[in-house]
Design an enzyme around this catalytic site. Structure first.
Site, short mmCIF file in Angstrom:
data_model
loop_
_atom_site.label_atom_id
_atom_site.label_comp_id
_atom_site.label_asym_id
_atom_site.label_seq_id
_atom_site.Cartn_x
_atom_site.Cartn_y
_atom_site.Cartn_z
N SER A 60 5.01 89.18 35.18
CA SER A 60 4.26 88.13 35.87
C SER A 60 3.66 87.13 34.89
CB SER A 60 3.14 88.74 36.70
OG SER A 60 3.63 89.71 37.59
N GLN A 61 3.43 85.93 35.39
CA GLN A 61 2.77 84.87 34.61
C GLN A 61 1.37 85.35 34.20
OE1 GLN A 61 2.15 81.48 37.10
NE2 GLN A 61 0.91 80.43 35.57
#
Ligand code: SAH
Length: 214
Positions: A60-61
């Site tokens: 994930s970012q």
């Protein structure tokens, strides 16, 4: 590219994009995200972006990891947290630095084995993981003070709420691709068990929660 300076710059960026919880920022400043992705992509580890980790999945970012973690610990620091979707292991490692016990479930064996190697390398011991379909949680260790889903579905399964403590919190991306929202569920009155109410936090984009094992 993988230096402390690169990590510090990422933290500055997270701060200017609204992440305020010092505990979360401090952990992410310390944790080497580049160890959670393939070497070929390591030079991009401290960009604020999701990156491929194989098997059509992504780490994930950083901003999303920070936001979800912040949402999970804002009202009270949970002791026992369940994560659905281990992926690279990065989100689980962030949580393990903040809470007493982390349980994490992943449906793709190869990703889980890579994540476990990273947990060992980093000496993370307060974390247990399982190769399983996390749609139904991990009943054996319930109740959890908090549950975090890192893959999106149209709705959160009732089985997951059943594994939450009455004053627990559940954070999940909900909705179809292109129209997902990060939701935080709590009970308005935990004593009366008033039912779980979702609060919309941010627009997000996650890979789908899928059934079955690989
Ligand atoms: N938390 C991860 C994000 C990985 S992406 C990280 O920090 O890197 C989401 C992950 O959820 C993928 O690895 C995917 O395989 C997993 N996943 C999807 N559906 C699942 C399910 N039903 N049970 C367990 N894991 C699931």
């Amino acid at each position: 590219m993988t230096s402390q300076r690169a990590r510090d710059r990422l933290i500055d960026r997270l701060k200017s994009n609204g992440i305020a919880d010092r505990r979360v920022l401090d952990v992410m400043r310390r944790l080497p995200r580049h160890l959670f992705i393939e070497e070929a992509l390591a030079s991009r580890a401290y960009e604020d972006t999701a990156l491929p980790i194989g098997q059509a999945q992504t780490i994930s970012q950083p901003w999303v990891v920070a936001r979800m973690t912040e949402a999970l610990i804002e009202h009270a620091l949970p002791k026992k947290v369940l994560e659905i979707g281990t992926g690279s292991g990065y989100q689980a490692a962030v949580l393990a630095a903040l809470v007493e016990n982390v349980y994490t479930v992943e449906r793709i064996d190869e990703l889980l084995r890579n994540a476990r190697r990273r947990f060992r390398k980093l000496g993370i011991e307060n974390l247990r993981s399982k190769h399983a379909d996390g749609k139904l949680g991990w009943a054996e260790h319930a109740p959890y003070d908090a549950i975090i889903l890192t893959a999106a579905d149209d709705a959160v399964a009732p089985e997951l709420f059943a594994q939450l403590a009455p004053d627990g919190v559940l954070v999940a991306p909900v909705g179809r691709p292109g129209a997902q929202k990060l939701l935080r569920y709590r009970q308005l009155n935990a004593v009366e068990k008033s039912g779980w109410v979702g609060e919309a936090l941010d627009a997000v984009s996650f890979v789908p929660l899928l059934g079955g094992l690989i």
